[in-house]
Scaffold this motif. Structure first.
Motif, PDB file in Angstrom:
ATOM      1  N   GLY A   1      23.963  14.082  -1.887  1.00  0.00           N
ATOM      2  CA  GLY A   1      23.847  12.770  -1.271  1.00  0.00           C
ATOM      3  C   GLY A   1      22.820  11.854  -1.903  1.00  0.00           C
ATOM      4  O   GLY A   1      22.721  10.690  -1.526  1.00  0.00           O
ATOM      5  N   THR A   2      22.038  12.361  -2.855  1.00  0.00           N
ATOM      6  CA  THR A   2      21.014  11.522  -3.481  1.00  0.00           C
ATOM      7  C   THR A   2      21.365  11.142  -4.913  1.00  0.00           C
ATOM      8  O   THR A   2      20.692  10.298  -5.510  1.00  0.00           O
ATOM      9  N   GLU A   3      22.408  11.746  -5.486  1.00  0.00           N
ATOM     10  CA  GLU A   3      22.794  11.424  -6.858  1.00  0.00           C
ATOM     11  C   GLU A   3      23.542  10.094  -6.912  1.00  0.00           C
ATOM     12  O   GLU A   3      24.298   9.751  -6.002  1.00  0.00           O
ATOM     13  N   SER A   4      23.353   9.356  -7.969  1.00  0.00           N
ATOM     14  CA  SER A   4      24.063   8.088  -8.150  1.00  0.00           C
ATOM     15  C   SER A   4      25.407   8.337  -8.814  1.00  0.00           C
ATOM     16  O   SER A   4      25.623   9.358  -9.477  1.00  0.00           O
ATOM     17  N   ASP A   5      26.312   7.377  -8.631  1.00  0.00           N
ATOM     18  CA  ASP A   5      27.611   7.478  -9.286  1.00  0.00           C
ATOM     19  C   ASP A   5      27.463   7.542 -10.804  1.00  0.00           C
ATOM     20  O   ASP A   5      28.228   8.218 -11.490  1.00  0.00           O
ATOM     21  N   GLU A   6      26.469   6.815 -11.316  1.00  0.00           N
ATOM     22  CA  GLU A   6      26.273   6.748 -12.758  1.00  0.00           C
ATOM     23  C   GLU A   6      25.921   8.110 -13.341  1.00  0.00           C
ATOM     24  O   GLU A   6      26.163   8.375 -14.524  1.00  0.00           O
ATOM     25  N   ALA A   7      25.325   8.977 -12.517  1.00  0.00           N
ATOM     26  CA  ALA A   7      24.917  10.292 -13.001  1.00  0.00           C
ATOM     27  C   ALA A   7      26.079  11.280 -13.029  1.00  0.00           C
ATOM     28  O   ALA A   7      25.924  12.397 -13.522  1.00  0.00           O
ATOM     29  N   MET A   8      27.245  10.884 -12.501  1.00  0.00           N
ATOM     30  CA  MET A   8      28.400  11.776 -12.441  1.00  0.00           C
ATOM     31  C   MET A   8      29.498  11.284 -13.364  1.00  0.00           C
ATOM     32  O   MET A   8      29.650  10.087 -13.602  1.00  0.00           O
TER      33      MET A   8
END
Length: 733
Positions: A403-410
């Motif tokens: 829940g803390t990861e950004s979309d950009e990191a995926m």
């Protein structure tokens, strides 16, 4: 049958790891002291002195358990019991705080700590978040457990779909075993040692969130565990803002996701005799957002929770110190700031309103809504969320999402997996059109008689979950024959149909290729009926041979198919007039009117505002204004005190809304007195009804200013709060 054995009401509470502090003394019924540390007895005593019933909360899958990890507990290093991914990396909550494999040894270690809490006089214990990551299953401890459970050598979970499914099923079984052992043993310890009963609760995310985030937990298994007294539904902005796809658009839909999550948890305990508290969080674990962002999403989750009248107990805040003492980014990005005074007052108003909710039976859901529609979701949905390598293709990612990861990191494939479109493709079309869909715990159908009595239409697919017992189909079959309509959506393409399970084992009737074949056969339709409508005595099944992910979530036509299917199901039941789209979801619970205005709703004009007329106090406003007209835009939420609820025969003053705890009310012929308690540093707002215009209001014997609204005969007060309490007296002669 009630399982409650309490010495005082426990309608509202919060969890806190810090010692007692006046700035986050929320004046609820109970507090959950967090963590079994050396200073635990002192922290317990501090909260008891403040007047609280004290519970304990401690982590099950992670915690400050370094003495166990490094062998100081029993002389053996236990890092081999830390959850591990396929690359050999430990799954960590913090440095030196891994997520654990719940071995029997680890369960014994936790029990030794729980004994200390029972010795300290704790009345109830919350065993928080029994979680196993889908990307785990590679540690030596897990390999040993696999051998003992399945009687065969461990297989890497990513090797085949069967291995992934079996690994996840084992993870759930291990946590059930650990929790059953701990709770049962510690209940016996409390009774034999002190002659008193201690209650055990399980704070857990919803089945929806765990499945979406790719985490395995026992969930429905706990509802049948004798030593489990209930749950806390850990639902908040961090879980509910997880993006999903509706009509091809991927974005955050906090209200809708929260509505489904709370509904899932309401249905987990319905009819089981177990308690449920709904959690709200005024912020979230991600500290990168502004107060405005936190507030908008908090109001959405509170509104969503109140639309489920089967629950009237609430954890009003986790970690209040981080809310009332923390600092978060300013809107302009220039530094950080503490909670705005207005938002703090508003929060306390909502928290104390939640403590009143149990007094009122919920009115019938808005009559223009279509009730009795359920979407089936089973524990096994969690078992299908691990990745599996496909020969000839690059290995899939093995990262986790909390829940803390950004979309950009995926990557794009990771985002697509996170969307979990098979479920949301069936759920969102109905909810977005004002149909109060309820996700139901599919596993409970077999365990709790009458579980389907409230439903007239069910949506089901085995393309993202599986039935864990064939007996479920017998119950579903009886429900259909008695008039229920089942909408089944699935093309049979899910590779998990081929896992080693009950449906493909050889029997007198032979093996089934897919579990749906057993369902259809149980309904007397043969194993592979054609697409379309099939009558089954008084009920029917509507069959769509489609993939719910690609067919329903990605297009407006797919969303319309879901809507049309429910409309058709009601026509089959001769209830076509009951199908009505709506701009809003709303409910009346005593004097409280709870409203959400939907957006993205194709059945209705979703661009215009909704106007409510009457006489209301706006509880989502710190100043508690009185309004005759409330205008709400799409995606707005409202919590209103409906002044028409007041009886024309009322003669005694009464507090209608306040951001403080009210105690020791005293009525006399010419005055009304009470004590107001709230956290230190909070500005308290209070609005009360009086039979006569007041002449004076005193606080601690000093006169203060007040506002009197003649139209509604209400008084508004605004004053500094105190946890020790302010003594008020209102006199009208």
């Amino acid at each position: 049958m009630s399982r409650k054995k309490k010495t005082a009401p426990e309608w509202t509470g919060f969890q806190e790891a810090k010692p007692y502090g006046p700035t986050y003394d929320l004046r609820t019924d109970f507090v959950m002291v967090y963590g079994i540390t050396d200073d635990m007895p002192e922290r317990i005593e501090g909260w008891k002195k403040a007047g609280y019933t004290v519970h304990l909360m401690t982590g099950v899958s992670w915690g400050e358990y370094q003495d166990y990890l490094y062998g100081r507990y029993d002389g053996r290093n236990h890092w081999d019991e830390a959850q591990m991914d396929r690359n050999g990396g430990h799954l960590l909550h913090n440095e030196d705080v891994p997520y654990m494999v719940p071995t029997l040894s680890f369960a014994g270690y936790l029990s030794s700590h729980i004994k200390r809490a029972i010795d300290a006089g704790i009345e109830a214990i919350h065993m928080e978040e029994p979680e196993f990551w889908a990307v785990s299953g590679y540690s030596d401890a897990f390999k040993r457990e696999w051998l003992n459970y399945y009687g065969e050598e461990w297989c890497p979970p990513h090797a085949t779909h069967d291995a992934q499914y079996r690994a996840s099923k084992l993870k759930a079984a291990m946590y059930y075993r650990a929790m059953d052992r701990i709770c049962s043993e510690m209940k016996e310890y409390s009774l034999t040692t002190y002659g008193r009963t201690v209650r055990f609760y399980i704070p857990t995310h919803s089945l929806i969130n765990y499945t979406q985030w790719r985490i395995i937990s026992p969930e429905a298994l706990f509802a049948t565990m004798p030593a489990c007294d209930g749950f806390i539904a850990q639902i908040w902005t961090g879980t509910s803002r997880t993006p999903n796809v509706y009509q091809g658009v991927r974005r955050e839909r906090t209200f809708e996701t929260a509505y489904l999550e709370y509904g899932m948890m309401q249905e987990l305990t319905r009819g089981t005799g177990r308690e449920m508290w709904f959690l709200h969080d005024p912020i979230e674990d991600n500290p990168a957002h502004t107060w405005a962002d936190y507030e908008q999403n908090y109001l959405a989750t509170v509104t969503a929770s109140l639309l489920h009248p089967g629950v009237s107990q609430y954890e009003v805040c986790p970690w209040p110190h981080r809310v009332f003492e923390g600092r978060y980014p300013k809107e302009d990005g220039d530094g950080k700031e503490k909670i705005p005074s207005r938002y703090a007052t508003q929060l306390l108003t909502i928290m104390h309103m939640l403590g009143e909710m149990h007094q009122y039976d919920a009115a019938q859901q808005d009559l223009s809504s279509t009730s009795g529609i359920g979407l089936c979701l089973a524990n096994s949905a969690m078992y299908q969320r691990g990745t599996v390598d496909i020969p000839g293709e690059e290995p899939e990612f093995s990262s986790r999402y909390d829940g803390t990861e950004s979309d950009e990191a995926m990557g794009s494939e990771e985002r697509k997996l996170l969307d979990w479109s098979p479920f949301y493709g069936m759920a969102l079309p109905l909810l977005k059109n004002g149909i109060p869909l309820r996700p139901l715990q599919y596993d409970n159908i077999l365990n709790f008689p009458g579980y389907l009595d409230d439903y007239r239409v069910l949506l089901l697919s085995y393309e993202f979950m599986k039935p864990e017992h064939p007996g479920i189909h017998q119950v579903i079959g009886q429900w259909v024959r008695e008039g229920g309509v089942l909408i089944y959506i699935g093309d049979g393409g899910d590779p998990y149909h081929q896992v080693r399970e009950w449906w493909n084992r050889e029997s007198k009737r032979g093996a089934y290729n897919r579990p749906e074949e057993h369902l259809f056969e149980s309904l007397g339709l043969g194993r592979n009926p054609e697409e379309g409508v099939h009558s089954v005595e008084a009920g029917a099944i509507i069959l769509h041979r489609k993939d719910p992910a690609s067919s329903l979530a990605e297009t407006s036509e797919g969303a319309q198919l879901v809507i049309d299917s429910v409309r058709q199901a009601l026509m089959i039941r001769d209830e076509a007039d009951d199908f009505k789209g709506n701009r809003i979801l709303e409910i009346q619970r005593g004097p409280y009117r709870i409203v959400h205005v939907l957006d993205e709703a194709p059945l209705v004009n979703s661009d215009s505002s909704v106007v409510l007329e009457g006489s209301f106090i706006q509880l989502f406003d710190a100043s508690l204004p009185v309004r005759k007209r409330v205008e709400l835009k799409p995606n707005d939420n409202a919590l209103l005190y409906d002044l028409s609820f007041l009886s024309e025969n009322s003669i005694q003053p009464r507090i209608l809304a306040t951001s403080s705890r009210i105690r020791n009310e005293e009525h006399s012929e010419r005055s009304y007195a009470w004590i107001s308690e709230s956290p230190e540093g909070i500005t308290v707002s209070t609005r009360l009804w009086v039979p006569h215009p007041p002449l004076h209001v005193y606080v601690d014997q000093a006169a203060i200013n007040f506002e009197y609204d003649e139209d509604t005969s209400t008084v508004f007060l605004n004053y500094p709060g105190s946890p020790q309490g302010n003594c008020f007296k209102l006199a009208w002669e």
